[in-house]
Design an enzyme around this catalytic site. Structure first.
Site, mmCIF file in Angstrom:
data_model
loop_
_atom_site.group_PDB
_atom_site.id
_atom_site.type_symbol
_atom_site.label_atom_id
_atom_site.label_comp_id
_atom_site.label_asym_id
_atom_site.label_seq_id
_atom_site.Cartn_x
_atom_site.Cartn_y
_atom_site.Cartn_z
ATOM 1 N N HIS A 1 0.955 -1.283 -0.118
ATOM 2 C CA HIS A 1 0.193 0.130 0.150
ATOM 3 C C HIS A 1 0.611 1.569 -0.048
ATOM 4 O O HIS A 1 1.876 1.224 0.278
ATOM 5 C CB HIS A 1 -0.706 0.004 0.984
ATOM 6 C CG HIS A 1 -0.670 0.062 2.320
ATOM 7 N ND1 HIS A 1 0.653 -1.339 3.557
ATOM 8 C CD2 HIS A 1 0.055 0.952 3.760
ATOM 9 C CE1 HIS A 1 0.295 -1.006 4.518
ATOM 10 N NE2 HIS A 1 0.772 0.245 4.535
ATOM 11 N N GLU B 1 7.655 0.918 5.207
ATOM 12 C CA GLU B 1 7.026 0.169 5.646
ATOM 13 C C GLU B 1 7.314 -1.773 5.094
ATOM 14 O O GLU B 1 7.063 -1.679 3.798
ATOM 15 C CB GLU B 1 5.653 0.075 6.307
ATOM 16 C CG GLU B 1 4.790 -0.672 7.513
ATOM 17 C CD GLU B 1 3.666 -0.261 7.268
ATOM 18 O OE1 GLU B 1 2.680 0.429 6.072
ATOM 19 O OE2 GLU B 1 2.516 -1.363 8.013
ATOM 20 N N HIS C 1 4.180 6.602 3.710
ATOM 21 C CA HIS C 1 5.106 5.824 3.579
ATOM 22 C C HIS C 1 4.593 4.148 3.317
ATOM 23 O O HIS C 1 3.035 4.915 2.127
ATOM 24 C CB HIS C 1 5.612 5.139 5.251
ATOM 25 C CG HIS C 1 3.761 4.523 5.333
ATOM 26 N ND1 HIS C 1 3.169 5.088 6.245
ATOM 27 C CD2 HIS C 1 3.553 2.775 5.047
ATOM 28 C CE1 HIS C 1 2.052 4.319 6.548
ATOM 29 N NE2 HIS C 1 2.141 3.121 6.226
HETATM 30 CO CO CO Z 1 1.216 1.500 6.140
#
Ligand code: CO
Length: 134
Positions: free
Chosen positions: A7, A130, A79
């Site tokens: 994502h 991440e 992020h």
């Molecule tokens: Co995230």
């Protein structure tokens, strides 16, 4: 080592407004808002054919995205999340190569119920990364 883009996370001040934007203007499939007090955010997932967009709104006093929104009052990309097959092996390899892992370095259960880690943006071209166990 990294696999799919899981994502792209976008920090917003008003998650209802941002959800409506994606749902109504962009015609995307948008989830309900889910408060995640243990992460200090409320999340909405926008499901696209090839990845997801994670909308984040601050929740509570010490939200990890509060400072970001002070610097970026209109919101913005916060992020990127890449999948890895073995998060501990990925962490160990990155640490050996000098990358900084945020927090205590132990994977935490993220917004999707899977172990995640964050890598310091200064070590990755100015982007907070991440990693999520696939
Ligand atoms: Co995230």
């Amino acid at each position: 080592m990294i696999g799919r883009l899981n994502h792209v996370a976008i920090a917003v001040r008003n998650i209802a407004a941002a959800s409506a934007l994606y749902r109504d203007k962009l015609g995307a499939a948008v989830s309900q808002a889910v408060p995640q007090p243990e992460h200090g955010v409320t999340t909405v997932f926008v499901t696209l054919p090839n990845t997801k967009i994670e909308l984040l709104e601050p929740l509570g006093e010490n939200s990890p995205i509060a400072k970001f929104l002070e610097r970026n009052p209109d919101g913005g990309i916060h992020h990127l999340c890449y999948e890895v097959e073995d998060i501990r092996a990925a962490r160990d390899r990155l640490k050996r190569e000098g990358a900084r892992v945020l927090g205590d370095g132990e994977p935490k259960i993220g917004a999707h119920g899977k172990p995640v880690l964050f890598l310091h943006p200064k070590d990755f071209a100015g982007t907070l990364i991440e990693l999520e166990q696939a």
